[in-house]
Design a protein around this motif. Structure first.
Motif: not given
Length: 98
Positions: A26, A30, A34, A73, A75-76
Motif C-alpha cells: 500500500g 501510494d 503521489d 496518504l 497506505g504510507i
C-alpha cells in the motif's frame, strides 16, 4: 543524470513485522500514485530488529518534495505507523560504472 538514493534505516518491533510487511504494498502504491520521481524501493532486513529501505528517486528535488509530504496518504501512514524508531536517513547518488 544521476539517480538519487534515499537510505532509511529504522527499527520495527518483532510483533509488528507482519503488519509492516502487509502495509508495504500500500505504501509503494501510494508512492507511485503521489510521488513525482519515485523510481522504486527495496527493503532489506538487518540484524537487531532493524530494516533498511533503499528508495530511488529521479532527482534530489523529487526526494525533498516527497519528504515534505510525509505520511499524507493512508497506505504510507499505515507503513510508517509500524516503525518503532528511525535510526538514520541519508541521501546519496547512485554510482554506475561507465
Amino acid at each position: 543524470m544521476s539517480t538519487t538514493v534515499e537510505l532509511t534505516r529504522f527499527r520495527v518491533l518483532p510483533e509488528r513485522i507482519d503488519a509492516m510487511l502487509a502495509a508495504r504494498p500500500g505504501m509503494l502504491a501510494d508512492f507511485e500514485a503521489d510521488r513525482t520521481g519515485f523510481l522504486g524501493a527495496r527493503l532489506v532486513q538487518l540484524p537487531d530488529d532493524e530494516w533498511l529501505d533503499i528508495v530511488e528517486w529521479r532527482t534530489s528535488e523529487d526526494f525533498a518534495a516527497s519528504r515534505a509530504k510525509g505520511a499524507n496518504l493512508p497506505g504510507i501512514a499505515r507503513f510508517f505507523a509500524t516503525i518503532a524508531s528511525l535510526v538514520t536517513s541519508e541521501e546519496g547518488t547512485l554510482a554506475e560504472a561507465g
